[in-house]
Write an enzyme that holds these catalytic residues in place. Structure first.
Site, PDB file in Angstrom:
ATOM      1  N   ASP A  22     -84.591  63.861  -3.559  1.00 28.76           N
ATOM      2  CA  ASP A  22     -85.887  64.258  -4.123  1.00 28.76           C
ATOM      3  C   ASP A  22     -85.887  65.737  -4.495  1.00 28.76           C
ATOM      4  OD1 ASP A  22     -87.418  61.750  -3.894  1.00 28.76           O
ATOM      5  OD2 ASP A  22     -87.096  62.028  -1.754  1.00 28.76           O
ATOM      6  N   GLU A  42     -92.179  65.728 -13.214  1.00 30.43           N
ATOM      7  CA  GLU A  42     -91.655  64.490 -13.778  1.00 30.43           C
ATOM      8  C   GLU A  42     -92.799  63.583 -14.221  1.00 30.43           C
ATOM      9  OE1 GLU A  42     -88.114  62.590 -12.032  1.00 30.43           O
ATOM     10  OE2 GLU A  42     -89.360  60.795 -11.898  1.00 30.43           O
ATOM     11  N   ASP A  82     -90.976  66.707  -8.197  1.00 37.09           N
ATOM     12  CA  ASP A  82     -90.663  65.284  -8.364  1.00 37.09           C
ATOM     13  C   ASP A  82     -91.667  64.521  -7.511  1.00 37.09           C
ATOM     14  OD1 ASP A  82     -89.422  62.825  -8.856  1.00 37.09           O
ATOM     15  OD2 ASP A  82     -88.040  63.076  -7.178  1.00 37.09           O
TER      16      ASP A  82
END
Length: 182
Positions: A141, A69, A7
């Site tokens: 996260d 992502e 991420d």
């Protein structure tokens, strides 16, 4: 198969590593790579920390596949550009290690993990905890990164088969629709 989820973020990049054994998922590791100790204006140093951090995670856990992502567009274009550069540093570290990279939007990940794309971060954290049978909630996260790895474990094989059967091609018929090119 061992899957690494990333991420990306310029200040905090989350990572999550899981093992997939058929339909069973096992937690391996998760955490964050932080650049907050560096001056805000020193972008090259921050990108190096991200690159080196992802490379270290890859070297330590030896994943076979990765999921990253896709950056969404913020209201502030400068923030979007900075986030894109952080994502680029992470992607370069993965590609440098000769790893296959799958990309998912936050909406796709949330839909795969929680069941709807507008899920709150706390919902993602709770579902990741349940799916991986963790004793506590992972950080937000790290939970997003683990969510990306879980989503890839669930749909990555099917997506690879679809891509092999019918390669995606860019549509040229609508490239200049309504004055926009895409």
């Amino acid at each position: 198969m061992r899957i690494l989820g990333i991420d990306p973020g310029l200040q905090t990049t989350g990572f999550g590593v899981i093992d997939q054994d058929g339909q069973v998922l096992h937690y391996v590791a998760s955490g964050t790579i932080r650049t907050t100790h560096l001056p805000t204006g020193d972008l090259p140093a921050r990108l190096k920390v991200l690159f080196d951090g992802v490379a270290e995670v890859v070297a330590r856990y030896q994943p076979e596949a990765t999921a990253v992502e896709i950056v969404f567009v913020n209201v502030n274009p400068q923030s979007t550009l900075l986030l894109g550069q952080a994502r680029g540093a992470c992607l370069c570290a993965l590609v440098n290690a000769n790893l296959p990279v799958a990309e998912y939007t936050a909406l796709q990940m949330k839909k795969a993990i929680v069941g709807h794309g507008k899920a709150a971060k706390s919902q993602v954290q709770e579902m990741v905890k349940r799916l991986l049978k963790l004793p506590g909630l992972p950080g937000s996260d790290a939970a997003d990164a683990l969510g990306l790895a879980i989503a890839h474990a669930h749909v990555g094989g099917a997506m690879a088969k679809l891509a092999a059967a019918a390669p995606l091609a860019r549509r040229s018929s609508a490239m200049f629709k309504a004055g926009r090119s895409y």
